[in-house]
Design an enzyme around this catalytic site. Sequence first.
Site, mmCIF file in Angstrom:
data_model
loop_
_atom_site.group_PDB
_atom_site.id
_atom_site.type_symbol
_atom_site.label_atom_id
_atom_site.label_comp_id
_atom_site.label_asym_id
_atom_site.label_seq_id
_atom_site.Cartn_x
_atom_site.Cartn_y
_atom_site.Cartn_z
ATOM 1 N N HIS A 1 69.752 41.750 15.688
ATOM 2 C CA HIS A 1 70.641 41.629 14.525
ATOM 3 C C HIS A 1 69.881 41.909 13.226
ATOM 4 O O HIS A 1 70.280 42.749 12.414
ATOM 5 C CB HIS A 1 71.244 40.220 14.510
ATOM 6 C CG HIS A 1 72.102 39.917 13.323
ATOM 7 N ND1 HIS A 1 73.472 39.886 13.387
ATOM 8 C CD2 HIS A 1 71.791 39.600 12.029
ATOM 9 C CE1 HIS A 1 73.973 39.581 12.199
ATOM 10 N NE2 HIS A 1 72.969 39.402 11.358
ATOM 11 N N GLU A 2 68.765 41.184 13.044
ATOM 12 C CA GLU A 2 67.982 41.366 11.814
ATOM 13 C C GLU A 2 67.343 42.759 11.754
ATOM 14 O O GLU A 2 67.144 43.315 10.673
ATOM 15 C CB GLU A 2 66.916 40.276 11.705
ATOM 16 C CG GLU A 2 67.451 38.845 11.679
ATOM 17 C CD GLU A 2 68.459 38.584 10.570
ATOM 18 O OE1 GLU A 2 68.531 39.387 9.622
ATOM 19 O OE2 GLU A 2 69.188 37.579 10.661
ATOM 20 N N HIS B 1 69.804 45.014 10.098
ATOM 21 C CA HIS B 1 69.717 44.908 8.635
ATOM 22 C C HIS B 1 68.517 45.696 8.106
ATOM 23 O O HIS B 1 68.614 46.425 7.112
ATOM 24 C CB HIS B 1 69.554 43.443 8.229
ATOM 25 C CG HIS B 1 70.811 42.641 8.270
ATOM 26 N ND1 HIS B 1 71.977 43.043 7.676
ATOM 27 C CD2 HIS B 1 71.077 41.438 8.839
ATOM 28 C CE1 HIS B 1 72.912 42.124 7.859
ATOM 29 N NE2 HIS B 1 72.400 41.143 8.564
ATOM 30 N N HIS C 1 68.913 49.402 8.206
ATOM 31 C CA HIS C 1 69.856 49.791 7.141
ATOM 32 C C HIS C 1 69.103 49.910 5.810
ATOM 33 O O HIS C 1 69.239 50.909 5.083
ATOM 34 C CB HIS C 1 70.961 48.731 7.043
ATOM 35 C CG HIS C 1 72.159 49.181 6.270
ATOM 36 N ND1 HIS C 1 73.264 48.379 6.079
ATOM 37 C CD2 HIS C 1 72.434 50.343 5.614
ATOM 38 C CE1 HIS C 1 74.165 49.027 5.356
ATOM 39 N NE2 HIS C 1 73.689 50.210 5.058
#
Length: 601
Positions: free
Chosen positions: A392-393, A396, A399
Amino acid sequence: MAETQKLPLRKEVPVDLTWDLSTVYQNDDQFEEDFSAVQAALPELKKMAGTLSKNADALLEATQRLLTVSRRLEKVYVYAQLKNDQDTSESRYQAMYARSQSLAAQFGAAVAWFDPELLTISDQQMTTFYQQQPKLKAYKRLYDQTFAKRAHILGHEVEEVLAGADDIFSSGEKTFGILDNTDLSFPTVTDENGQSVQLSQGVYSILLESTNRKVRKQAFEKLYEVYDQFQHTLAATLTTNVKNHNFKAHLRHYGSALEAALSANEIPVKVYDNLVSEVNRHLDLLHRYVALRKQILGVDDLHMYDLYTSLVGKESPKYTFDEAKKVALDALQVMGPEYVSHVKEEFSQRWIDVVENRYKRSGGYSSGTYDTNPFILLNWKDNLDNLYTLIHETGHSMHSYYASHHQPYQYGDYSIFVAEIASTTNENILTDYLLDKFKDDPEMKRYVLNYYLDGFKGTVFRQTQFAEFEQYIHEQDAKGQPLTATFLDDYYRQLNQKYYGQSVISDPQISLEWSRIPHFYYNFYVYQYATGFAAASTLADNIVHGDQNNVDKYLNYLKSGSSDTPINVMRKAGVDMTKSDYLEKAFEIFEKRLNEFEALF
């Protein structure tokens, strides 16, 4: 008696399991140099007030100087924050972080004149400026974001007062935070090992996952005994927050607090309305899942404290950090070799602060700024949940990496609206990968499906329930309805019953759930978890089961930063979030996996 295992001190953590902040500043002296430089620049920024409309060159100079100071400030702020979070007991870094927060507020006050003054420039004059000074075109989207709010930005003096009064306006949120995190005293309860433990928010969430029903029930009842005592105070803090939002929306000539909040991220209200409408239209799927939960647990009455325990009845699969990195890399192969190479860089170049140490900030997040690599904070535990947190991180961080490497500084960040999409796309890709990997292993397949279904329940259904509640209380306050604790309790329980259906008892205590949710102070933030997860479901499905074109479109979304509106950025990725298609697709995937889960039992 076995000695109690203590967390290591920061200095005892192996260096390779810590992040390398020397890539930001080699030492604290370099931080202080930049801090002083930003501080010294603020009076000069203030002096530029009144120059914007003189000529094209004046506008360009003011814009570039403001962004240069902002860029330096962000680097200062991130370094101080990360230093503080790695060990919150160090007074030196507590002070450094506090000073950086204060500096950021001073910067905000020093440039509060910019937007109101920019709005004095007419569209015709801007057209002339672009012709006279072509370099201004690099900032056109930046200016257009302000011009779009022309009817809502107030005069220089009023804006300065509002900026300076921000601490006062946030008093409800701050009071709630102090009460909830510090002053509320929670009782001792018994865990599933028969040990007495001090109840807290973190302990509560763990106990609700216990396979021992008595443990879950006791934690649930004892927690809400505390909130019951303070519900009138908490209704007052929440009311203060709601009135703050409604007051500012009215002052800025918006039709509602919802419109004002969404406008800040350039999101049309119909995105919010579509979410609430589609989730309500698919509540039968949540009712089915809740009924299945009741059946699998084999209970006569299903209670709200039974909604978080695993239906698989076994401990999480174990993943060491090294094993988790390998799984993540394997799962993300569908993103292509370039994306994977950057993930390998993240894993090998100490972008991650891995293990828990004494006084380290809890939880996990991705941070960083335009002039740094991304950083990830973890508090690693060897389980499936932490594997999901890692990927998940990483979403980020990738991105941030792609945006900062493909956009100029002014567009090198991205809207909060699209932020959760990148992270949860990675999660959905991991789910697809694990379900395929364990397709011939019913036990592991059950575990992964249970994890996914619970995640969908908690992110899409539950966060939309919160969003619906948040919208309702703002509307009621705007109509003059007092938000008393009794009023909030009654509506929240009705809403909870609607969402979870007849198979679960909406215990009296659940009426108080509104009183302990910090996100109700975040100004219409929670809906983005639900829209983000739903969009990510569609994108991940396109990537895993589509072709290279789907991957390319997704990478272009990551590269876009804030160079276009969030809605247009997502359209480029293949999802139109002003329509309901992506939501319907997400519910299709949920129903398919619910069918698979039912079949396994």
